[in-house]
Design a protein around this motif. Structure first.
Motif, PDB file in Angstrom:
ATOM      1  N   LEU A 167      25.399   8.709 -21.354  1.00 55.66           N
ATOM      2  CA  LEU A 167      24.749   9.424 -22.452  1.00 55.66           C
ATOM      3  C   LEU A 167      25.333   8.937 -23.764  1.00 55.66           C
ATOM      4  CD1 LEU A 167      22.925  11.667 -23.607  1.00 55.66           C
ATOM      5  CD2 LEU A 167      24.820  13.269 -23.240  1.00 55.66           C
ATOM      6  N   THR A 168      24.453   8.570 -24.685  1.00 53.45           N
ATOM      7  CA  THR A 168      24.854   8.150 -26.025  1.00 53.45           C
ATOM      8  C   THR A 168      24.151   9.050 -27.031  1.00 53.45           C
ATOM      9  OG1 THR A 168      25.150   5.837 -25.354  1.00 53.45           O
ATOM     10  CG2 THR A 168      24.846   6.266 -27.707  1.00 53.45           C
ATOM     11  N   VAL A 169      24.924   9.657 -27.914  1.00 50.86           N
ATOM     12  CA  VAL A 169      24.359  10.547 -28.932  1.00 50.86           C
ATOM     13  C   VAL A 169      24.908  10.126 -30.283  1.00 50.86           C
ATOM     14  CG1 VAL A 169      24.022  12.915 -29.690  1.00 50.86           C
ATOM     15  CG2 VAL A 169      24.294  12.434 -27.251  1.00 50.86           C
ATOM     16  N   HIS A 170      24.017   9.778 -31.185  1.00 46.69           N
ATOM     17  CA  HIS A 170      24.409   9.369 -32.533  1.00 46.69           C
ATOM     18  C   HIS A 170      23.834  10.353 -33.545  1.00 46.69           C
ATOM     19  CE1 HIS A 170      25.548   4.875 -31.830  1.00 46.69           C
ATOM     20  NE2 HIS A 170      25.919   5.641 -30.830  1.00 46.69           N
ATOM     21  N   GLY A 171      24.711  10.949 -34.341  1.00 48.31           N
ATOM     22  CA  GLY A 171      24.250  11.808 -35.426  1.00 48.31           C
ATOM     23  C   GLY A 171      24.511  13.282 -35.194  1.00 48.31           C
ATOM     24  N   ARG A 172      24.126  13.804 -34.019  1.00 45.29           N
ATOM     25  CA  ARG A 172      24.347  15.214 -33.701  1.00 45.29           C
ATOM     26  C   ARG A 172      25.028  15.283 -32.350  1.00 45.29           C
ATOM     27  NH1 ARG A 172      21.094  19.434 -36.877  1.00 45.29           N
ATOM     28  NH2 ARG A 172      20.135  18.158 -38.484  1.00 45.29           N
ATOM     29  N   CYS A 173      26.304  15.658 -32.347  1.00 47.61           N
ATOM     30  CA  CYS A 173      27.093  15.557 -31.125  1.00 47.61           C
ATOM     31  C   CYS A 173      27.505  16.906 -30.555  1.00 47.61           C
ATOM     32  CB  CYS A 173      28.344  14.715 -31.396  1.00 47.61           C
ATOM     33  SG  CYS A 173      27.961  13.017 -31.874  1.00 47.61           S
ATOM     34  N   ASP A 174      27.021  17.986 -31.119  1.00 49.34           N
ATOM     35  CA  ASP A 174      27.328  19.310 -30.595  1.00 49.34           C
ATOM     36  C   ASP A 174      26.390  19.601 -29.425  1.00 49.34           C
ATOM     37  OD1 ASP A 174      27.849  21.931 -30.051  1.00 49.34           O
ATOM     38  OD2 ASP A 174      27.694  22.624 -32.120  1.00 49.34           O
ATOM     39  N   PRO A 175      26.915  19.866 -28.222  1.00 53.73           N
ATOM     40  CA  PRO A 175      26.017  20.154 -27.082  1.00 53.73           C
ATOM     41  C   PRO A 175      25.078  21.315 -27.342  1.00 53.73           C
ATOM     42  CG  PRO A 175      28.281  19.844 -26.340  1.00 53.73           C
ATOM     43  CD  PRO A 175      28.330  19.893 -27.828  1.00 53.73           C
ATOM     44  N   LYS A 176      25.510  22.276 -28.160  1.00 50.10           N
ATOM     45  CA  LYS A 176      24.659  23.441 -28.446  1.00 50.10           C
ATOM     46  C   LYS A 176      23.474  23.069 -29.311  1.00 50.10           C
ATOM     47  CE  LYS A 176      28.118  25.854 -30.058  1.00 50.10           C
ATOM     48  NZ  LYS A 176      29.254  24.968 -29.682  1.00 50.10           N
ATOM     49  N   GLN A 177      23.528  21.916 -29.988  1.00 52.08           N
ATOM     50  CA  GLN A 177      22.387  21.435 -30.762  1.00 52.08           C
ATOM     51  C   GLN A 177      21.483  20.528 -29.945  1.00 52.08           C
ATOM     52  OE1 GLN A 177      24.351  19.639 -34.193  1.00 52.08           O
ATOM     53  NE2 GLN A 177      23.781  21.413 -35.424  1.00 52.08           N
ATOM     54  N   LEU A 178      21.899  20.189 -28.732  1.00 50.79           N
ATOM     55  CA  LEU A 178      21.106  19.317 -27.869  1.00 50.79           C
ATOM     56  C   LEU A 178      20.486  20.091 -26.710  1.00 50.79           C
ATOM     57  CD1 LEU A 178      23.521  16.265 -27.711  1.00 50.79           C
ATOM     58  CD2 LEU A 178      21.402  16.417 -29.008  1.00 50.79           C
ATOM     59  N   PHE A 179      21.306  20.876 -26.020  1.00 52.80           N
ATOM     60  CA  PHE A 179      20.840  21.637 -24.865  1.00 52.80           C
ATOM     61  C   PHE A 179      20.392  23.023 -25.313  1.00 52.80           C
ATOM     62  CE2 PHE A 179      23.522  18.429 -22.984  1.00 52.80           C
ATOM     63  CZ  PHE A 179      22.862  18.098 -21.817  1.00 52.80           C
ATOM     64  N   THR A 180      19.289  23.479 -24.759  1.00 50.48           N
ATOM     65  CA  THR A 180      18.804  24.814 -25.081  1.00 50.48           C
ATOM     66  C   THR A 180      19.757  25.863 -24.516  1.00 50.48           C
ATOM     67  OG1 THR A 180      17.432  24.861 -23.081  1.00 50.48           O
ATOM     68  CG2 THR A 180      16.415  24.019 -25.098  1.00 50.48           C
ATOM     69  N   GLU A 181      19.713  27.042 -25.101  1.00 52.71           N
ATOM     70  CA  GLU A 181      20.594  28.120 -24.662  1.00 52.71           C
ATOM     71  C   GLU A 181      20.345  28.490 -23.210  1.00 52.71           C
ATOM     72  OE1 GLU A 181      20.203  31.382 -27.281  1.00 52.71           O
ATOM     73  OE2 GLU A 181      20.975  30.329 -29.043  1.00 52.71           O
ATOM     74  N   ASP A 182      19.084  28.425 -22.783  1.00 49.47           N
ATOM     75  CA  ASP A 182      18.768  28.790 -21.397  1.00 49.47           C
ATOM     76  C   ASP A 182      19.475  27.878 -20.405  1.00 49.47           C
ATOM     77  OD1 ASP A 182      17.168  30.764 -22.391  1.00 49.47           O
ATOM     78  OD2 ASP A 182      15.308  29.616 -22.227  1.00 49.47           O
ATOM     79  N   VAL A 183      19.504  26.577 -20.704  1.00 49.80           N
ATOM     80  CA  VAL A 183      20.155  25.627 -19.800  1.00 49.80           C
ATOM     81  C   VAL A 183      21.664  25.848 -19.782  1.00 49.80           C
ATOM     82  CG1 VAL A 183      20.636  23.190 -19.397  1.00 49.80           C
ATOM     83  CG2 VAL A 183      18.346  23.906 -20.033  1.00 49.80           C
ATOM     84  N   LEU A 184      22.268  26.018 -20.958  1.00 52.65           N
ATOM     85  CA  LEU A 184      23.718  26.207 -21.023  1.00 52.65           C
ATOM     86  C   LEU A 184      24.138  27.511 -20.359  1.00 52.65           C
ATOM     87  CD1 LEU A 184      24.471  24.995 -24.655  1.00 52.65           C
ATOM     88  CD2 LEU A 184      24.866  23.769 -22.530  1.00 52.65           C
ATOM     89  N   ALA A 185      23.290  28.534 -20.452  1.00 54.51           N
ATOM     90  CA  ALA A 185      23.646  29.824 -19.865  1.00 54.51           C
ATOM     91  C   ALA A 185      23.405  29.855 -18.359  1.00 54.51           C
ATOM     92  CB  ALA A 185      22.848  30.936 -20.541  1.00 54.51           C
ATOM     93  N   ALA A 186      22.338  29.203 -17.913  1.00 54.10           N
ATOM     94  CA  ALA A 186      21.965  29.288 -16.500  1.00 54.10           C
ATOM     95  C   ALA A 186      22.791  28.362 -15.616  1.00 54.10           C
ATOM     96  CB  ALA A 186      20.474  28.979 -16.329  1.00 54.10           C
ATOM     97  N   GLN A 187      23.205  27.222 -16.162  1.00 54.34           N
ATOM     98  CA  GLN A 187      23.904  26.240 -15.325  1.00 54.34           C
ATOM     99  C   GLN A 187      25.025  25.614 -16.134  1.00 54.34           C
ATOM    100  OE1 GLN A 187      21.340  23.404 -13.543  1.00 54.34           O
ATOM    101  NE2 GLN A 187      22.939  22.412 -12.351  1.00 54.34           N
ATOM    102  N   SER A 188      26.276  25.918 -15.781  1.00 52.62           N
ATOM    103  CA  SER A 188      27.398  25.419 -16.564  1.00 52.62           C
ATOM    104  C   SER A 188      27.529  23.904 -16.462  1.00 52.62           C
ATOM    105  CB  SER A 188      28.696  26.093 -16.112  1.00 52.62           C
ATOM    106  OG  SER A 188      28.930  25.833 -14.742  1.00 52.62           O
ATOM    107  N   VAL A 189      27.207  23.320 -15.309  1.00 48.33           N
ATOM    108  CA  VAL A 189      27.278  21.866 -15.127  1.00 48.33           C
ATOM    109  C   VAL A 189      25.861  21.301 -15.235  1.00 48.33           C
ATOM    110  CG1 VAL A 189      27.968  20.000 -13.608  1.00 48.33           C
ATOM    111  CG2 VAL A 189      29.302  22.112 -13.660  1.00 48.33           C
ATOM    112  N   CYS A 190      25.523  20.810 -16.418  1.00 48.03           N
ATOM    113  CA  CYS A 190      24.190  20.237 -16.646  1.00 48.03           C
ATOM    114  C   CYS A 190      24.146  18.751 -16.320  1.00 48.03           C
ATOM    115  CB  CYS A 190      23.761  20.438 -18.097  1.00 48.03           C
ATOM    116  SG  CYS A 190      23.844  22.122 -18.697  1.00 48.03           S
ATOM    117  N   LEU A 191      25.318  18.101 -16.364  1.00 44.15           N
ATOM    118  CA  LEU A 191      25.393  16.648 -16.188  1.00 44.15           C
ATOM    119  C   LEU A 191      26.399  16.335 -15.084  1.00 44.15           C
ATOM    120  CD1 LEU A 191      25.643  15.877 -20.000  1.00 44.15           C
ATOM    121  CD2 LEU A 191      23.574  15.724 -18.634  1.00 44.15           C
TER     122      LEU A 191
END
Length: 394
Positions: A203-227
């Motif tokens: 995974l390469t992210v340039h410019g916005r590196c905060d996971p909370k700005q990339l992954f939706t809240e539903d994904v972060l809340a429902a599954q701690s291991v997304c990757l």
């Protein structure tokens, strides 16, 4: 064995061999696959399983709509023909749009919109209603009326979310590049990764590196291991980024073995990496760097008591300072940059006492945004071909 005078290899080679050849050539973001699919019907059928193996998209709504329509049509054709190898996107690079500086200032209410823009509602009730409608649609609400660029950005994020939902189960590498590196700003609703990525390894992210700005809240809340399969993470944060939020990255991707941070904005980010390596350094207070009367505090070179990283899979840390300020910069910037360079050097020295390899690269070149996007694309294509790409020490 003799063949007629006019005989083409396409008519002789078995289909599975042709498909293998095509798979090895479709590593340039989709250009080769598109060209081959226009040759003839037989080659189009042979190309279909690998045509979308690597895809580079400019993330405006028109391009995303066009690609999604084509991708869905080709998948439907493969299903109707009973194909055992339907097309899948394995490698994806998204170059997402940001508004320009003027539009960003208009959206934030700093400057007034041009006279040709739609006027604000005449009364307070109408302004409140307009603001409520903008928030309900997920658009940016910085002024009383939405500007076309903001509406376009919001629609592009919605289409990007739809694309990610379709390709996430089979994706192996993903690059996200916010095109406007300076001055621009995407709409506030930037989180568009709404699915876990079971096979994603890079995974390469340039410019916005905060996971909370990339992954939706539903994904972060429902599954701690997304990757769960991610091993290589490359971050290039914005100049104003305060934290890389590395604990959250290692929560959603616990198997990271290689992490690279390009354009490190501040020495505090070096401390974050040192904690990952199990060699925490004494923190430098921001005031000690930015206050003119204070000198930067020396960093400690003592390893942590445990002597080992809290992340056992971590093997390599690559750091790279940002481009040197034009005309040298002011005194505060010079001191901050000096502290950053010292921190990078000491992180490299501390990692020699561990099993983690730390590589300090030369500082970034000061490139225009479009040229930087080209460099990102070249590195991405090299990784698809199995080359070093952005990992020179891999």
């Amino acid at each position: 064995m003799e063949y007629p005078y006019k005989c083409y290899l396409l008519d002789i080679l078995p289909l599975n061999l042709i498909q293998r050849i095509v798979e090895l050539t479709c590593t340039d973001g989709g250009l080769t696959g598109n060209v081959l699919s226009l040759t003839c019907k037989r080659l189009r059928a042979a190309v279909r399983p690998s045509r979308f193996r690597s895809v580079h998209l400019r993330g405006d709504k028109a391009h995303l709509d066009s690609f999604l329509a084509l991708y869905e049509r080709e998948r439907s054709l493969a299903e109707s023909e009973g194909s055992q190898t339907p097309p899948h996107v394995r490698h994806l690079l998204l170059t997402l749009p940001c508004t320009d500086l003027k539009t960003a200032l208009i959206l934030r209410g700093v400057i007034r919109p041009p006279a040709s823009s739609s006027q604000a509602p005449p009364n307070a009730a109408a302004r409140a209603a307009a603001g409520t409608a903008a928030r309900g649609s997920g658009a940016v609400s910085g002024t009383s009326s939405m500007q076309p660029a903001a509406l376009e950005s919001s629609a592009a994020v919605d289409e990007a979310r739809r694309l990610i939902h379709m390709v996430a189960p089979n994706l192996q590498t993903l690059g996200i590049n916010w095109l406007a590196a300076a001055g621009g700003s995407l709409c506030s609703n930037v989180a568009f990764l709404d699915s876990p990525f079971p096979l994603l390894s890079e995974l390469t992210v340039h410019g916005r590196c905060d996971p909370k700005q990339l992954f939706t809240e539903d994904v972060l809340a429902a599954q701690s291991v997304c990757l769960p399969a991610l091993t290589h993470l490359h971050l290039m944060p914005a100049f104003s980024a305060y934290s890389l939020d590395l604990p959250l990255w290692f929560t959603i991707a616990p198997r990271i073995s290689h992490i690279r941070v390009s354009g490190v904005p501040h020495v505090r980010n070096i401390h974050e990496l040192a904690v990952l390596a199990g060699v925490p350094m004494e923190p430098i207070e921001p005031e000690a760097v930015v206050t003119e009367a204070a000198a930067p505090t020396e960093l400690s070179t003592a390893p942590s008591p445990s002597g080992s990283s809290p992340h056992p899979d971590l093997r390599c840390i690559v750091v790279q300072a940002g481009a040197r300020p034009k005309r040298g910069g002011c005194g505060n910037m010079v001191r901050a940059r000096a502290a950053l360079k010292r921190g990078m050097a000491q992180l490299e020295a501390l990692c020699r006492e561990t099993d983690i390899k730390c590589v300090v690269l030369d500082e970034l070149q000061d490139l225009p945004s479009l040229q930087h996007a080209k460099e990102v694309r070249l590195d991405w294509m090299e990784r698809i071909r199995g080359e070093a790409g952005c990992w020179p020490e891999d």
